[in-house]
Scaffold this motif. Structure first.
Motif, PDB file in Angstrom:
ATOM      1  N   ALA A 166       0.819  -1.216   0.000  1.00 52.44           N
ATOM      2  CA  ALA A 166       0.000   0.000   0.000  1.00 52.44           C
ATOM      3  C   ALA A 166       0.847   1.258   0.000  1.00 52.44           C
ATOM      4  N   HIS A 167       1.976   1.234   0.722  1.00 50.57           N
ATOM      5  CA  HIS A 167       2.823   2.419   0.829  1.00 50.57           C
ATOM      6  C   HIS A 167       3.833   2.538  -0.310  1.00 50.57           C
ATOM      7  N   SER A 168       3.986   1.489  -1.112  1.00 48.83           N
ATOM      8  CA  SER A 168       4.967   1.500  -2.206  1.00 48.83           C
ATOM      9  C   SER A 168       4.325   1.632  -3.580  1.00 48.83           C
ATOM     10  N   GLY A 169       3.015   1.743  -3.637  1.00 49.13           N
ATOM     11  CA  GLY A 169       2.344   1.858  -4.926  1.00 49.13           C
ATOM     12  C   GLY A 169       2.302   0.557  -5.689  1.00 49.13           C
ATOM     13  N   LEU A 170       2.216  -0.576  -4.974  1.00 53.63           N
ATOM     14  CA  LEU A 170       2.210  -1.893  -5.594  1.00 53.63           C
ATOM     15  C   LEU A 170       0.895  -2.610  -5.336  1.00 53.63           C
ATOM     16  N   VAL A 171       0.662  -3.656  -6.120  1.00 58.74           N
ATOM     17  CA  VAL A 171      -0.422  -4.579  -5.838  1.00 58.74           C
ATOM     18  C   VAL A 171       0.083  -5.600  -4.834  1.00 58.74           C
ATOM     19  N   GLY A 172      -0.679  -5.849  -3.786  1.00 61.06           N
ATOM     20  CA  GLY A 172      -0.359  -6.879  -2.817  1.00 61.06           C
ATOM     21  C   GLY A 172      -1.486  -7.892  -2.770  1.00 61.06           C
ATOM     22  N   TYR A 173      -1.149  -9.159  -2.814  1.00 60.90           N
ATOM     23  CA  TYR A 173      -2.161 -10.222  -2.787  1.00 60.90           C
ATOM     24  C   TYR A 173      -1.783 -11.254  -1.736  1.00 60.90           C
ATOM     25  N   ARG A 174      -2.651 -11.429  -0.757  1.00 66.15           N
ATOM     26  CA  ARG A 174      -2.472 -12.478   0.232  1.00 66.15           C
ATOM     27  C   ARG A 174      -3.561 -13.523   0.024  1.00 66.15           C
ATOM     28  N   PRO A 175      -3.195 -14.737  -0.375  1.00 61.57           N
ATOM     29  CA  PRO A 175      -4.195 -15.773  -0.633  1.00 61.57           C
ATOM     30  C   PRO A 175      -4.933 -16.194   0.639  1.00 61.57           C
ATOM     31  N   SER A 176      -6.021 -16.935   0.445  1.00 68.98           N
ATOM     32  CA  SER A 176      -6.754 -17.502   1.570  1.00 68.98           C
ATOM     33  C   SER A 176      -5.807 -18.295   2.466  1.00 68.98           C
ATOM     34  N   PHE A 177      -6.013 -18.213   3.766  1.00 67.56           N
ATOM     35  CA  PHE A 177      -5.188 -18.954   4.707  1.00 67.56           C
ATOM     36  C   PHE A 177      -5.215 -20.443   4.367  1.00 67.56           C
ATOM     37  N   GLY A 178      -4.032 -21.046   4.302  1.00 63.07           N
ATOM     38  CA  GLY A 178      -3.940 -22.455   3.973  1.00 63.07           C
ATOM     39  C   GLY A 178      -3.748 -22.744   2.499  1.00 63.07           C
ATOM     40  N   SER A 179      -3.688 -21.709   1.662  1.00 61.48           N
ATOM     41  CA  SER A 179      -3.511 -21.918   0.221  1.00 61.48           C
ATOM     42  C   SER A 179      -2.062 -22.154  -0.165  1.00 61.48           C
ATOM     43  N   VAL A 180      -1.132 -21.592   0.604  1.00 64.53           N
ATOM     44  CA  VAL A 180       0.294 -21.669   0.293  1.00 64.53           C
ATOM     45  C   VAL A 180       1.024 -22.318   1.469  1.00 64.53           C
ATOM     46  N   ALA A 181       1.809 -23.335   1.195  1.00 59.48           N
ATOM     47  CA  ALA A 181       2.541 -24.031   2.252  1.00 59.48           C
ATOM     48  C   ALA A 181       3.645 -23.137   2.817  1.00 59.48           C
TER      49      ALA A 181
END
Length: 430
Positions: A166-181
């Protein structure tokens, strides 16, 4: 006002296609990046570790792979940076802790394994607070924003990666909990730790996320399921124009005036495609429950570090671990129960819309602890989020707009986010 989202390096899909067609060699890009990283100055100082020669060797190996006619990964040759708490085999991974700076894991993390299968080139490790919980600067967002890497991946327990986006002018994506090991990344809070991707656009975040989603037997939070094909879902057109639910969290009054005005302007622009929704009063206690889960889990997870190297800890880290030790078991277990309650309450709003719309942070002028529920509520419930750099304040600093989706419906959230991203970039009306 929309933010200029251009990057110093070409978009991921263009890079990948150029490498695949032979129009450009990975070594050319590798040499360019190595030259930047070899020069003394603030760019190199952003890294906890980087080695221009190691970067050159990776690039040469990827070119050799293509020269032998072997199948290329979906992200062949694309440069990416990892947070210093994610293991990559034989690459220094110090967890932001001085005594660990010489540590070289012998095995890739689950995340690094996925990235290597996709052909991504790991250019280095970003700096991070000590053990992700103490003092220190996080630089993942700055590295991606400067075009030193096309994307970055970190693990967050308290929304730090999303805040950087948010502070760097980027897209940030956090997947649903448990989606990424999370195997092979620093364990801080098993109930909250979630990998997140930083990129220049929704499409690029989805491309990178496709390389790392999936189950792992060493991470019990993950489950075996078909691959979600996030990039394909994100690229699709919604059958109908998305509907948004605008939510003010309990920290709304702490937000910068620019944040409040920008979100209200966006809501007005969306018109009938956005309605205002309220969270139930029980959400006012989110920070209490969050701290009662994060604190004791961090104290337990970091007990070995404290025993071995506790004398090197900052006062900030020691205070936080002591606070975690003081939480009673009954309070911890009671707060854990609220995670499911909160998820159900948020899903009730999402039953009426495609995504919740709110702010990612309290704004560029606010302190890191201001407006914590802007990012904590959704992480506590384990929900997928995307932050978009759609707005700016009067000083031209990015203001992140956060979208929240249902657990397990990441493709729908990314498709909705891409629709909104394009709407603002083109200046169209919904």
């Amino acid at each position: 006002m929309a933010v200029d989202q251009s990057a110093a390096t070409p978009p991921i899909a263009l890079l990948r296609d150029r490498f695949g067609e032979g129009a450009m060699r990975v070594s050319q890009l590798g040499e360019s990046l190595a030259a930047r990283l070899s020069a003394p100055g603030d760019e190199r100082d952003l890294f906890a570790w980087c080695d221009p020669d190691h970067l050159r060797r990776q690039a040469a190996a990827l070119d050799g792979w293509r020269a032998r006619g072997r199948a290329l990964g979906d992200l062949h040759g694309v440069p990416l940076v990892l947070d210093d708490t994610i293991d990559a085999a034989f690459v220094p991974t110090g967890n932001g802790l001085s005594p660990d700076q010489a540590r070289r894991p012998e095995r890739d993390s689950a995340i690094a394994e996925g990235l290597r299968r996709a052909g991504l080139m790991i250019i280095g490790k970003s700096r991070c607070p000590e053990l992700r919980y103490g003092a220190g600067e996080a630089t993942l967002g700055a590295i991606v924003a400067r075009g030193l890497a096309q994307a970055g991946i970190g693990v967050e327990a308290d929304g730090d990666v999303i805040r950087q986006a948010a502070h760097s002018g980027l897209v940030g994506y956090r997947p649903s909990f448990g989606s990424v090991a999370r195997r092979g990344s620093l364990a801080l809070s098993p109930s909250l730790d979630s990998p997140a991707v930083l990129a220049q656009s929704v499409a690029e975040a989805a491309l990178v996320a496709d390389a790392i989603v999936g189950a792992d037997p060493d991470d019990r939070s993950t489950v075996v399921a078909p691959h979600p094909a996030l990039q394909r879902q994100a690229a699709g057109e919604p059958l109908v124009k998305p509907l948004f639910g605008f939510v003010r969290t309990g920290d709304w009054d702490e937000a910068d005036v620019a944040v409040q005005a920008g979100l209200q302007e966006l809501v007005a622009h969306l018109g009938s495609r956005c309605f205002e929704a309220e969270l139930p009063p029980i959400f006012a206690e989110c920070n209490i429950h969050y701290d009662r889960v994060l604190g004791p889990e961090a104290a337990r997870s970091l007990a070995g570090f404290r025993e071995r190297t506790g004398e090197a800890f900052s006062a900030t880290l020691r205070e936080r671990l002591d606070a975690g030790d003081s939480v009673l078991a009954r309070d911890y277990l009671a707060s854990k129960d609220w995670q499911g309650v909160y998820r159900a309450g948020i899903h009730a709003i999402l039953d009426r819309c495609d995504a919740i719309l709110t702010s990612a942070t309290a704004g560029p002028s606010a302190g890191d602890n201001a407006g914590r529920t802007f990012r904590r509520i959704w992480q506590f419930a384990g929900l997928p989020v995307v932050t978009l750099p759609l707005l700016e304040d009067e000083a031209g600093r990015p203001v992140g707009v956060l979208l929240v989706g249902r657990h397990g419906e990441d493709g729908r959230l990314l498709r909705t986010a891409r629709w909104l991203e394009q709407l603002i970039q083109t200046g169209d009306t919904p």
